[in-house]
Design a protein around this motif. Structure first.
Motif, mmCIF file in Angstrom:
data_model
loop_
_atom_site.group_PDB
_atom_site.id
_atom_site.type_symbol
_atom_site.label_atom_id
_atom_site.label_comp_id
_atom_site.label_asym_id
_atom_site.label_seq_id
_atom_site.Cartn_x
_atom_site.Cartn_y
_atom_site.Cartn_z
ATOM 1 N N PRO A 104 0.827 -1.216 0.000
ATOM 2 C CA PRO A 104 0.000 0.000 0.000
ATOM 3 C C PRO A 104 0.858 1.260 0.000
ATOM 4 O O PRO A 104 1.835 1.349 0.745
ATOM 5 N N TYR A 105 0.482 2.209 -0.843
ATOM 6 C CA TYR A 105 1.254 3.427 -1.042
ATOM 7 C C TYR A 105 0.333 4.618 -0.802
ATOM 8 O O TYR A 105 -0.683 4.776 -1.484
ATOM 9 N N LYS A 106 0.702 5.457 0.140
ATOM 10 C CA LYS A 106 -0.110 6.618 0.477
ATOM 11 C C LYS A 106 0.249 7.795 -0.425
ATOM 12 O O LYS A 106 1.364 8.304 -0.364
ATOM 13 N N ILE A 107 -0.706 8.186 -1.261
ATOM 14 C CA ILE A 107 -0.514 9.304 -2.192
ATOM 15 C C ILE A 107 -1.668 10.280 -2.006
ATOM 16 O O ILE A 107 -2.831 9.908 -2.175
ATOM 17 N N ASP A 108 -1.358 11.508 -1.650
ATOM 18 C CA ASP A 108 -2.388 12.537 -1.445
ATOM 19 C C ASP A 108 -3.492 12.055 -0.503
ATOM 20 O O ASP A 108 -4.690 12.205 -0.788
ATOM 21 N N SER A 109 -3.077 11.417 0.591
ATOM 22 C CA SER A 109 -3.979 10.944 1.660
ATOM 23 C C SER A 109 -4.819 9.732 1.266
ATOM 24 O O SER A 109 -5.589 9.226 2.092
ATOM 25 N N ASP A 110 -4.703 9.251 0.029
ATOM 26 C CA ASP A 110 -5.372 8.022 -0.386
ATOM 27 C C ASP A 110 -4.349 6.897 -0.470
ATOM 28 O O ASP A 110 -3.166 7.134 -0.691
ATOM 29 N N ALA A 140 3.130 10.565 -0.036
ATOM 30 C CA ALA A 140 3.532 11.453 -1.132
ATOM 31 C C ALA A 140 2.466 12.511 -1.363
ATOM 32 O O ALA A 140 1.271 12.245 -1.249
ATOM 33 N N THR A 141 2.927 13.695 -1.705
ATOM 34 C CA THR A 141 2.036 14.785 -2.102
ATOM 35 C C THR A 141 2.300 15.093 -3.571
ATOM 36 O O THR A 141 3.463 15.200 -3.983
ATOM 37 N N THR A 142 1.259 15.212 -4.376
ATOM 38 C CA THR A 142 1.435 15.501 -5.795
ATOM 39 C C THR A 142 0.667 16.752 -6.188
ATOM 40 O O THR A 142 -0.322 17.122 -5.543
ATOM 41 N N VAL A 143 1.121 17.381 -7.257
ATOM 42 C CA VAL A 143 0.432 18.554 -7.806
ATOM 43 C C VAL A 143 0.406 18.459 -9.323
ATOM 44 O O VAL A 143 1.293 17.854 -9.938
ATOM 45 N N LEU A 144 -0.629 19.038 -9.899
ATOM 46 C CA LEU A 144 -0.727 19.176 -11.351
ATOM 47 C C LEU A 144 -0.290 20.592 -11.705
ATOM 48 O O LEU A 144 -0.865 21.567 -11.214
ATOM 49 N N LEU A 145 0.722 20.704 -12.547
ATOM 50 C CA LEU A 145 1.267 22.007 -12.919
ATOM 51 C C LEU A 145 0.788 22.465 -14.293
ATOM 52 O O LEU A 145 0.876 23.657 -14.608
ATOM 53 N N GLY A 146 0.296 21.544 -15.099
ATOM 54 C CA GLY A 146 -0.174 21.902 -16.431
ATOM 55 C C GLY A 146 -0.858 20.730 -17.083
ATOM 56 O O GLY A 146 -0.603 19.578 -16.741
ATOM 57 N N ASP A 147 -1.751 21.014 -18.027
ATOM 58 C CA ASP A 147 -2.488 19.960 -18.726
ATOM 59 C C ASP A 147 -2.731 20.418 -20.156
ATOM 60 O O ASP A 147 -3.586 21.276 -20.398
ATOM 61 N N GLY A 148 -1.983 19.873 -21.098
ATOM 62 C CA GLY A 148 -2.166 20.261 -22.494
ATOM 63 C C GLY A 148 -1.392 19.358 -23.442
ATOM 64 O O GLY A 148 -0.165 19.372 -23.454
ATOM 65 N N ASN A 393 -9.737 11.883 -14.253
ATOM 66 C CA ASN A 393 -9.163 10.542 -14.145
ATOM 67 C C ASN A 393 -7.761 10.485 -14.747
ATOM 68 O O ASN A 393 -6.844 9.898 -14.170
ATOM 69 N N ALA A 394 -7.598 11.090 -15.912
ATOM 70 C CA ALA A 394 -6.274 11.102 -16.551
ATOM 71 C C ALA A 394 -5.278 11.916 -15.725
ATOM 72 O O ALA A 394 -4.111 11.543 -15.593
ATOM 73 N N ARG A 395 -5.741 13.024 -15.178
ATOM 74 C CA ARG A 395 -4.848 13.833 -14.346
ATOM 75 C C ARG A 395 -4.429 13.082 -13.091
ATOM 76 O O ARG A 395 -3.259 13.130 -12.681
ATOM 77 N N ARG A 396 -5.361 12.369 -12.484
ATOM 78 C CA ARG A 396 -5.039 11.573 -11.297
ATOM 79 C C ARG A 396 -4.042 10.470 -11.642
ATOM 80 O O ARG A 396 -3.097 10.218 -10.883
ATOM 81 N N LEU A 397 -4.229 9.808 -12.778
ATOM 82 C CA LEU A 397 -3.293 8.767 -13.195
ATOM 83 C C LEU A 397 -1.888 9.332 -13.363
ATOM 84 O O LEU A 397 -0.903 8.713 -12.943
ATOM 85 N N ARG A 399 -0.572 11.831 -11.832
ATOM 86 C CA ARG A 399 -0.017 12.116 -10.510
ATOM 87 C C ARG A 399 0.433 10.831 -9.820
ATOM 88 O O ARG A 399 1.463 10.811 -9.119
ATOM 89 N N ILE A 400 -0.324 9.762 -10.009
ATOM 90 C CA ILE A 400 0.073 8.463 -9.447
ATOM 91 C C ILE A 400 1.362 7.980 -10.091
ATOM 92 O O ILE A 400 2.260 7.455 -9.415
ATOM 93 N N VAL A 401 1.473 8.159 -11.409
ATOM 94 C CA VAL A 401 2.713 7.784 -12.110
ATOM 95 C C VAL A 401 3.898 8.529 -11.507
ATOM 96 O O VAL A 401 4.942 7.935 -11.205
ATOM 97 N N CYS A 402 3.755 9.830 -11.301
ATOM 98 C CA CYS A 402 4.846 10.639 -10.776
ATOM 99 C C CYS A 402 5.241 10.200 -9.364
ATOM 100 O O CYS A 402 6.423 10.081 -9.036
ATOM 101 N N ALA A 403 4.250 9.955 -8.524
ATOM 102 C CA ALA A 403 4.534 9.511 -7.162
ATOM 103 C C ALA A 403 5.230 8.159 -7.150
ATOM 104 O O ALA A 403 6.127 7.906 -6.323
#
Length: 449
Positions: A104-110, A140-148, A393-397, A399-403
């Motif tokens: 189990p991996y804790k990412i953004d409290s999930d 881990a804490t993740t952020v989205l910095l851009g989407d394009g 969903n794509a943005r969350r994926l 962030r999970i990849v990055c973490a």
């Protein structure tokens, strides 16, 4: 075994009500040899996906080096209807790849169990160790910095002056018209910005757009073509060279992706107490910081790397991509990553961050529709389109990849700092000799319901 009927009789039967389904495999092969059925059209001609694969294997076996007729490449227990016309052509089977989990991996409290498909021993074990250390430290804490997502067509003008005029129009009065033409091609694709460059009489136009929960290359290409048609009415002396002029840039190393971003630009951070660094990772904070500078920063700079300021981001990106039905070739730019380590509070804790400006993922379309890959997306809670927040969903994926990359980075750097890398690979990669002849393949991972 009855002899095959004459070609003319087989053709007549095929054109009748029963079609090619009423022919024997030998007769279908004869029709392919006679040019009456295209090898790539067997599925449509036979109306039976699995049988089409079997017949194609008979054809292919005549020109392969190995005895393909008795190949261990599996055929049965796979739903080829999910593949036909979407994922693969000239299908002769499917390739089972082991799937393991990091968690189990804790990412953004999930809490997640992250699926990874790989044949590299030690990769998942190592990444899981990093995830354990990060989770014990608070997660881990993740952020989205851009989407394009981007597409960069190239057009030609008769002179440099005219090329400059195109650039000026696109960056000025013409932008709103181009955006209207682009946005009108899709419910989800929305033009965000244009970046225009001129090289002599060639004009390169980098479209940056949102694409909902799809990775979006088909969507954005459609919008780009519509925009180019409009541009042609404004500049009738323009010639469209290609809808992709490598200014995107897709599936190739490129500084523009590293600087401007492509797909999802994401970053992850974790703070790990020194006690956990010692107990779980078997090393010291100061040693990790020194190694990261010497290897990931200075070493990569010495090598002239573009976006490669990391230990092995591509390992984790590719494994998650394979498990979740992404385009594995986009690992090239999606693995762009800079890993930074910092000692905090006089060495009492370690901060690690991974910044990834171009993670290209989707949760609809392509390989994400295959049952096994969809099941892996289900594990993460991101399968399909997000109805409430399109694109989430794509943005969350991403962030999970990055973490997950960050977990892999932390563990590999720790193994290097402690001198454990070779030993661990000997344990996990040399667990036992593989049998000379593979056993009969088990039931595949895409089971027909």
């Amino acid at each position: 075994m009855a002899s095959p009927r004459p070609i003319d009789e087989c053709v007549a039967l095929m054109k009748g009500g029963a079609g090619a389904a009423g022919l024997s495999d030998r007769e279908v092969v004869a029709l392919v040899d006679a040019g009456k059925i295209a090898p790539y059209g067997l599925e449509r001609a036979l109306g039976d996906m699995t049988r089409a694969v079997r017949v194609r294997r008979i054809l292919v076996a005549r020109t392969t080096v190995s005895d393909f007729a008795s190949s261990a490449l599996p055929v049965d227990h796979y739903d080829y209807s999910k593949v036909f016309g979407v994922c693969c052509e000239n299908v002769v089977g499917y390739l089972p790849i082991p799937v393991g989990v990091v968690g189990p991996y804790k990412i953004d409290s999930d809490t997640y169990q992250v699926p990874m498909a790989t044949t590299e021993g030690c990769l998942i074990a190592s990444t899981a160790r990093g995830a354990k250390a990060i989770s014990l430290g608070g997660g881990a804490t993740t952020v989205l910095l851009g989407d394009g997502m981007t597409r960069g067509p190239v057009v030609a003008m008769p002179s440099l002056v005219r090329a400059a005029a195109v650039k000026a129009w696109l960056e000025g009065d013409g932008y709103s018209e181009i955006k209207q033409a682009f946005d009108g091609t899709s419910r989800f694709a929305r033009l965000i910005k244009l970046k225009v460059a001129v090289a002599g009489t060639l004009v390169y136009i980098r479209f940056t757009t949102t694409t909902g929960d799809a990775m979006g290359m088909n969507m954005i290409s459609k919008g780009t073509e519509s925009s180019l048609s409009l541009l042609l009415t404004q500049f009738p002396d323009m010639r469209i060279i290609a809808v992709s002029g490598n200014y995107c840039t897709d599936k190739k190393p490129a500084a523009i992706n590293w600087i401007e971003g492509r797909g999802k630009s994401v970053a992850a951070e974790a703070i790990v107490p020194a006690s956990i660094v010692r107990s779980v990772l078997k090393t010291e904070v100061a040693d990790l910081v020194e190694l990261n500078i010497a290897k990931n920063l200075v070493g990569s700079a010495m090598a002239g790397s573009v976006g490669g300021f990391n230990a092995h981001a591509a390992n984790i990106v590719t494994a998650v991509f394979l498990a979740t039905g992404q385009d594995p070739a986009q690992n090239v730019e999606s693995s762009n990553c800079i890993t930074l380590l910092e000692s905090l509070n006089n060495g009492e804790s370690l901060r690690i961050t991974c910044s990834m400006p171009c993670v290209e993922v989707g949760t609809v379309g392509g390989g994400t529709a295959l049952p096994a890959q969809a099941a892996c997306l289900d594990m993460l809670g991101v399968r399909g389109a997000n109805i409430q927040e399109p694109g989430e969903n794509a943005r969350r994926l991403a962030r999970i990849v990055c973490a997950t990359v960050m977990a892999g980075e932390l563990s590999l750097l720790s193994a290097l700092a402690a001198g454990h890398l070779v030993k661990s690979h000997m344990v996990h990669n040399r667990g036992g000799a593989a049998p000379a002849v593979p056993a009969a393949p088990a039931v595949g991972s895409c089971i027909k319901s």
